[in-house]
Scaffold this motif. Structure first.
Motif: not given
Lengths: 1088, 478
Positions: B267-295
């Motif tokens: 679509s060439g559109r930039h409508d979606f990004i990961p939400a802070n809800t999950i990113v913040d939680m994974m940051n707190t947990l230092e979740d190693p899946r972050r590298a696979a979920y996000f950039d």
């Protein structure tokens, strides 16, 4: 069989020796001969026509008593033959015509006064003086009961509906018949275009009819007039008679040459284009930058503060270029920052900060003045036995958009030849080639004008966009993702789009017929005709490598490049055989009758294919240049066959009472085998009551009434189910049940129509009136009723439902002033149609015609006129709009509120013509009262802050877009739920406040009324005294013309209320519609 | 006169002789009137996977509702405006018209197939059972989204006003059907072969699918129907997916690419990004899946503020793996099963392991799926805020949080898990639509079309479930 007996009984023909009568017909005005006068032997089918000098000759037998001389705008004159062999006749002009002869269904010429139904003539001059890309548009305001809606698209389609919408889901467009040949008026626009999604408007096929070839047009409005066309008669018929050559007598000059030439140019009508605010630039508000201050420029949260553009290690303020809205930071010339034109090395502002100001050259700069050239040459003439006309017209238009053009070349030949005394052969061939280039895209998506009206930054200078495109031929857009990602976020550079992503289209069309008329006896004649209308059409669309992503091609996936082609072959053949009978039994009793057959075969063969996933090699537009294997092309191959037979009888008594009865039986291939034959009867009559008494003030008084049934067949292949095939997955084919369930028991739609009328001609023929009232009920509608998708289908075909149209039409015409030199003619048309959806299937109360962007729908709703615009409404408390505790308007929880209706309350047209000696001036005012339109342009554009209405000084004396904390904001007009006035201030700085997000659909539904000065013409003809002195020229006329000069009144801001996506049943919704232009031109017509 | 009569006779004769091709004229020669059943079945599978995978705001907003993702500029759907785009209409259309009716038609054609021999008869029966399983799977989604929906009277064009069925009753029937299929599927013969786009015709895998689906449905209603759930789960869990197994829809490229690719890249559109809800939680947990979920954005993972306007460039983006053309959409997998069984254990069902064991299995299999190195998994499991014994809160919080993290991208499962366990606590968007009544939606409202086209049944259903609102709880929702 009854009819055969009747004919057999009545045909007592006498063969005896004949004699030849000749003479000359002249005008009482100037004494010159009149060409083209019809001379007919009363009570027979035998006739002749005067040549260019007014001479004629005709063979008569002793049983023939009277000759009738008739000519448009002249009084019809009867002369007893007696023993004369030379009869010269002087015709008097008829100010208002009583004895007008008009062409009715199946090409039958009739005296208008004998008709029991309404017809209305439009002269060719009214249609072709102003040169238009679509003939249909010329009819707006010209006839009562004919509703025309143009689109403003170059070469675009025009909607023409007569006496209201009758079919819920099938075609409602009038049928065009040219010289007896039905001319296809399909619109090849795809469903996505019609429903306003995206695509080009390729126009309706009747636009191939060349206005320069039209002698006159007669509009058959009601079913009684059209019943002989049976299953295609329901929507009214427009009968077009083309210009013909004239017979010549006595070895005179055999031909005349006419050359005409015109040039037109247009200017953007600014009242139909947005007026932008000039105070706030790109973005959606104050959320881009959350730190408190910039080291030097201060706090500007409407800018991004994220990129180090110049690489100096410091972050820079940048414009959020990817936002296609103007709800951002307030303009301030002292603020210098990087804008969209700072990122490409080709730009003069590369790596330069520029002041934050509104653009000098807004979107108006983008348009160019359209230019139309129309040149035609014709040679017409004949001999004693033949006539011919050969004409060539070249139409060449440059559109409002850069790189757009429409070219049409039209060749027409028609001719007749008297093979023997009794047999005449007529033939016509019309070849039209239309070439379109760069039509404007329409709808919501990928449409430059929807960007201008909905999604734009008022800080973008379009001249700079043009310069950068011209310099680089690259897609340097105002809308890049970021300073370091210059790909378009949503919108391409519009100049790139026009020059690289253009469409081309072409249509080759041949319309022709061969006809034989055989006068078998004095009373019987036979007509046989074979006609064909065939065309092939190619539409090619392109999206160049480098474009932003957008919907394209088969199934409309988002791609960044592609090529598509749509190819259509169409042909319709009609074979008619008609046996006519005409007799004047006594002085008082006449009969005209015929029986006939019609065989019709209509074939459509089309295929639509596109590349998939983009192009491999840039600028190579072929299907094989596809990144991925092609998606399944969309194919259609359909044949419809209809066999009809018909009969008609018209009785006249004492020239005062007339009675017409017609009957047609159609056998249609689209209906179930057992029930494929249907009958269409009609009966009508008229009474010229003014014949009952002598009156000085009433020259004609006539009452008429009629009843008829007509129909509309089933759509092709709507009986049996098929499977839909989706794109093959790997090696697995994918089939699905189609969304619409077909029905094996369909019968045709039926329209029952009643009409009555009153015609008056009074004040010494200076004033005439024609009043019609009618009521039509269309029942057994074939409709795919929308059903709950829980059934597994979206719709199923049923025969159900009824639409009623009731209406009044009034024409007033006259000549308030008519002296020797000066003359003033007026025609006023007024019509009101009241439409009601009486019932649908069973308990279903609503049928959705279209679901459109913005969440509005166009519907047929029981108890309402066809075409309700439905969506969310305000909640009202004591009649006041209600706001919630948060200060925003409450909205209805459902989208089924009726917000408006596409039908106008009434239409009117007023045309005036003034002539003084050799000067003539005319103007036409076209008025539509009422009707509604939903503006998606304002729905979004008010939210993106483009329009001037989104910037003003609020009740506190501050800019409304200031934060509430800074004295900004606004209090919406309305009350709280408890009925107390709203006191809650809401942020004017929040983009949600004015547009779609916080307002119901109702806020964007507007009254579509307009009054337009449609046409102004001033012309001068060389005096005949002068012309007659020089041998080489027969006449010359020079005209200055103007069209759509002034929208005198409208309620829809920033747009033309008439503009729409396309012709068809989906109306009343606008998105990215083209602005209209005021057009002026000059034309010259020379006759040799 | 003779001439005239002859002409009339010719006219009549002309017409009568000319209708013999009419039926041929009215036949559509470009579309099939007879098709084999497997192509309808495959079409339904694809329609199901497409809807499930999509993130088009017109079709599937569960990834937003679960707060895995949020929108950048146009935030209506993140703020629970489901009316503007009539999303309910689209959902019903896809579920009933694009999926279920084709399954029904595939079943009808299969039933009419004449087969010879025992193996062919078994294979035919397998095909019918597999179609039934996909139907059950689809109906579960419908109920989980809306609550009461038409079931017994659905998919019948002769009944255009189908009644709505009680959601709980539907669930029980679906469980029975799944059980029947699980028992009756015979690995002694094949089924659809390669035209089965989910399992390649592997009957053994379909058997496991059936048992896993039973566990999923049973655990969903466990709070309300503990006895029933216990019976089904204990009888089925052992025959469900083994570690690492899954049912997924393997997309191809081009027109058959994953709808996510179409929505996010094509679509060439930039409508979606990961939400802070999950990113913040994974940051707190230092979740190693972050590298696979996000950039990574700059030097950190930054999630867009849920429901706010978020400039695309300033936040982390969805990982490229998820946006690949041929990204396979997981429809049902072992990870899911493990978290359900952890819950089952907490509810006192006998599922061959403790809650802690199944919890760990769930996390490990998720991590492995996302390609996390074994050492990193061990580190993660050892964290006090992850390990089952020490993680914060009650079992609902522990399982709810980790299941939700593991269900990433699979919005519907994430949202349903949240609704059932009420954990993790989601954020509230800044300007929720009035219809959301200030809370995360508990269901989706019915299609507007149903109000007009099936009004009586719509009204009855709406009043029965307690109002057609976003806040109305599905029967299984405590």
């Amino acid at each position: 069989m009854m009819l055969v007996m009747v004919f057999a009984f009545l045909s007592g023909s006498v063969f005896a020796q004949t004699k030849t009568i000749s003479g000359k017909v002249t005008s009482s005005q100037d004494g010159l001969g009149i060409p083209g006068v019809t001379i007919q032997i009363k009570g027979t089918t035998i006739g002749a026509i005067t040549d260019i000098d007014g001479n004629y000759s005709i063979n008569v037998s002793p049983s023939h008593k009277t000759l009738v001389f008739s000519y448009v705008s002249m009084k019809t004159t009867e002369v007893a033959i007696g023993t004369q062999t030379k009869i010269d006749v002087v015709l008097d002009p008829d100010v208002v015509q009583i004895d007008e002869v008009v062409v009715t269904a199946l090409g039958i010429s009739r005296e208008k006064k004998s008709l029991g139904y309404a017809t209305q003539e439009v002269e060719g001059d009214a249609l072709n003086t102003v040169k238009r890309d679509n003939l249909v548009n010329a009819l707006s305001g010209r006839a009562a009961g004919v509703q025309v809606r143009g689109t403003n698209n170059m070469g675009g389609s025009a909607n023409i509906v007569i006496r209201g919408v009758k079919s819920l889901t099938q075609n409602n467009q009038a049928l065009f018949v040219v010289d007896g040949v039905p001319v296809n008026n399909d619109n090849t626009n795809n469903a996505g275009q019609i429903s306003g999604r995206s695509g080009f408007d390729y126009g309706n096929a009747a636009s191939d009819i060349n206005p320069d070839d039209i002698e006159s047009m007669n509009i058959l409005k009601g079913a009684a007039a059209t019943a002989l066309y049976g299953s295609r008669a329901a929507n009214g018929v427009i009968i077009i008679t083309t210009k013909k050559g004239k017979k010549q007598m006595g070895g005179k000059r055999a031909y005349g040459v006419t050359i005409s030439s015109s040039i037109n140019t247009g200017f953007l009508d600014k009242s139909t284009f947005p007026k932008y605010q000039k105070s706030y630039g790109a973005g959606y508000g104050t959320y881009y930058y959350s730190d408190t201050t910039h080291p030097t420029l201060g706090y500007h949260p409407g800018f991004e503060f994220y990129y180090d553009v110049d690489g100096d290690g410091q972050l820079d303020y940048t414009v959020p270029t990817y936002e296609d809205a103007s709800y951002g930071e307030k303009f301030d010339a002292s603020l210098m920052l990087y804008q969209w034109d700072a990122y490409d090395p080709a730009s003069p502002n590369y790596m330069k900060k520029t002041p934050w100001v509104a653009a000098e050259n807004g979107p108006e700069y983008f348009f160019q003045n359209p230019m139309t050239l129309n040149n035609s040459v014709e040679v017409a003439g004949g001999s004693e036995k033949s006539t011919f006309r050969l004409a060539y017209t070249n139409f060449d238009q440059k559109g409002l958009m850069p790189n757009s053009s429409l070219k049409r070349n039209n060749f027409l030949f028609n001719g007749s030849y008297d093979v023997s005394k009794d047999i005449t052969v007529t033939a016509s061939a019309n070849y039209t080639k239309t070439n379109g280039l760069g039509r404007n895209s329409t709808g919501y998506s990928d449409n430059i004008v929807s960007s201008f009206r909905q999604w734009m930054q008022v800080n973008v200078d379009y001249k700079m966009q043009e310069e950068l495109y011209n310099k680089t031929h690259r897609n340097i857009t105002w809308n890049p993702n970021s300073p370091f990602d210059l790909a378009p976020a949503y919108w391409d550079n519009p100049f790139w789009v026009r020059n690289e992503n253009y469409e081309t289209d072409m249509r080759n069309r041949i319309i022709g017929f061969v006809m034989v008329d055989w006068r078998i006896t004095d009373h019987f004649s036979l007509m046989g005709r074979a006609s064909v209308d065939t065309y092939d059409e190619l539409q090619e669309e392109r999206k160049a490598v480098g474009s932003g992503s957008g919907e394209f091609g088969v199934q409309r996936p988002d791609v960044t490049s592609g090529y598509s082609r749509f190819q259509k072959n169409f042909s319709e053949a009609n074979y008619d055989l008609m046996l006519n009978y005409k007799n004047q039994f006594t002085e008082d009793l006449s009969l005209t009758a015929f029986v006939g057959t019609n065989i019709r075969r209509t074939m459509v063969d089309q295929v639509y294919a596109s590349t998939n996933g983009g192009l491999i090699v840039p600028d190579l537009y072929s299907l094989s240049n596809s990144s991925s294997p092609l998606l399944n092309p969309e194919e259609l191959y359909s044949i419809i066959g209809v066999n009809g037979y018909f009969a008609s009888a018209s009785l006249g008594f004492m020239n005062t009472f007339f009675l017409d009865a017609t009957f047609r039986r159609d056998i249609s291939s689209t209906l179930p085998v057992d029930e494929r034959a249907y009958n269409y009867p009609s009966i009508s009559g008229s009474w010229i009551f003014s014949n009952m008494f002598e009156s000085d003030w009433l020259q004609l008084g006539k009452l008429r009434a009629g009843y008829a049934q007509v129909g509309n067949g089933a759509p092709w292949a709507s009986l049996k189910d098929n499977y839909t095939q989706n794109t093959t997955f790997g090696t697995t084919a994918l089939f699905s049940l189609p969304s619409t369930k077909n029905n094996e028991k369909l019968v045709p739609e039926r329209t029952h129509s009643l009409e009555a009328g009153l015609e008056l001609i009074t004040f010494n023929k200076r004033l005439g009136a024609d009043l019609s009232v009618y009521k039509t009920n269309t029942v057994n509608q074939i409709l795919p009723v929308t059903v709950s998708t829980v059934t597994g289908r979206s719709a199923m075909y049923v025969n159900a439902g009824e639409i009623q149209n009731k209406g009044v039409e009034l024409q007033l015409f006259g000549a308030p002033v008519a002296t020797k030199d000066f003359r003033w003619d007026v025609i006023l048309n007024w019509s009101k149609n009241v439409n009601e959806v009486v019932s649908l299937e069973g308990d279903i109360k609503n049928l959705q015609i279209a679901s459109l962007q913005g969440g509005v729908t166009i519907n047929a709703r029981v108890g309402e006129p066809y075409g309700t615009i439905q969506g969310t409404d305000y909640i009202y408390t004591n009649g006041q709009k209600t706001v919630g505790a948060n200060g925003y308007y409450l909205r209805s929880s459902t989208s089924d509120k009726i917000l408006g209706n596409i039908n106008p309350d009434w239409n009117a047209g007023l045309s005036n013509k003034f002539s003084y000696k050799n000067w003539a001036a005319s103007f036409l005012v076209d008025w539509q009262q009422g009707g509604s339109v939903f503006s998606l342009d304002l729905y979004y554009g008010m939210a993106t802050g483009l329009y001037e209405e989104t910037v003003y000084t609020n009740d506190l004396g501050n800019p409304v877009r200031n934060l509430i904390s800074e004295g900004g904001g606004l209090i919406l007009e309305g009350v709280f739920e408890d009925g107390t006035p709203n006191t809650k201030r809401v942020e004017g700085a929040d983009y949600r406040v004015f547009g779609y997000s916080r307002n119901p659909n109702a806020a964007f539904v507007y009254d579509a009324s307009y009054v337009k000065l449609r046409e102004v013409v001033l012309s001068y003809s060389l005096p005949s005294s002068l012309v007659s002195k020089v041998n080489w020229i027969q006449g010359a006329t020079f005209s200055v013309v103007g069209s759509n000069l002034w929208i005198m009144y409208k309620k829809l801001p920033h747009a033309d209320p008439e503009a729409s996506q396309s012709s068809g049943n989906v109306q009343g919704w606008q998105s990215g519609v083209m602005p209209s232009t005021r057009n002026v031109g000059f034309s010259i017509n020379l006759q040799f | 006169m003779k001439k005239i009569s002859i002409i009339l006779i010719i006219m009549v004769g002309f017409l009568i002789s000319c209708t013999k091709n009419f039926e041929d004229f009215n036949t559509d020669k470009k579309h099939a009137t007879v098709v084999p059943a497997q192509f309808l079945f495959a079409n339904a599978q694809k329609a199901l996977a497409d809807m499930y995978s999509s993130t088009s705001v017109n079709i599937n907003n569960w990834k937003l509702f679960a707060q895995y993702w949020t929108e950048t500029t146009y935030t209506d759907e993140s703020n629970y405006d489901v009316l503007n785009r009539n999303i309910g209409n689209t959902l019903f259309r896809i579920f009933y018209r694009d999926i279920l009716v084709d399954l029904k038609e595939a079943k009808r054609i299969t039933e009419e197939e004449v087969v010879d021999g025992q193996e062919a008869t078994i294979a035919k029966n397998n095909r019918l059972l597999i179609i039934d399983l996909v139907e059950v799977y689809t109906y579960q989604q419908l109920v989980d989204i809306f609550g009461d929906v038409p079931y017994t009277e659905a998919l019948d064009i002769t009944n255009i006003s189908p009644a709505y069925d009680d959601a709980s009753t539907i669930y029980k029937d679906l469980l029975t059907r799944a059980k029947t299929a699980a028992d009756a599927l015979s690995t002694g013969a094949g089924s659809f072969g390669g035209d089965d786009l989910m399992m390649g015709g592997d009957v053994a895998m379909w058997k496991k699918f059936a048992n896993t689906l039973i566990v999923r449905m049973a655990i969903t209603i466990a709070a309300k129907e503990p006895a029933l759930a216990k019976g089904y789960i204990e009888g089925a869990y052992a025959a469900g997916f083994a570690y690492g197994e899954a049912c997924s829809f393997q997309y191809l490229t081009g027109a058959n690419s994953n709808p996510l690719y179409q929505d996010l890249i094509q679509s060439g559109r930039h409508d979606f990004i990961p939400a802070n809800t999950i990113v913040d939680m994974m940051n707190t947990l230092e979740d190693p899946r972050r590298a696979a979920y996000f950039d990574i954005n700059g030097d950190t993972y930054r999630g867009g503020i849920y429901g706010e306007s978020n400039p695309f460039a300033q936040y982390s983006h969805i990982n490229d793996r998820i946006q690949a053309q041929d990204y396979a959409s997981v429809m049902l997998d072992y990870t899911e099963l493990a978290f359900y069984l952890a819950e089952a254990a907490e509810r006192g069902f006998s599922v061959g392991g403790s809650a802690a064991t199944w919890y760990e299995n769930g996390i490990r299999s998720s991590m492995e799926y996302w390609g996390v190195a074994a050492a990193d998994i061990d580190t993660y499991m050892a964290r006090a805020d992850v390990a089952y014994a020490t993680a914060a809160g009650n079992w609902k919080q522990k399982i709810g949080t980790q299941a939700w993290l593991a269900f990433y991208v699979r919005g519907l499962e994430g949202w349903t898990s949240y609704r059932r366990l009420d954990f993790p606590v989601l954020n509230l968007p800044p300007a929720p639509d009035e219809s959301a009544e200030g809370a995360v939606p508990r269901r989706h409202t019915y299609p507007v079309n149903e109000q007009t086209l099936n009004g009586e049944n719509y009204s009855a259903a709406a009043s029965k479930i307690g109002g057609d609102k976003l806040s109305t709880k599905i029967f299984w929702d405590e």
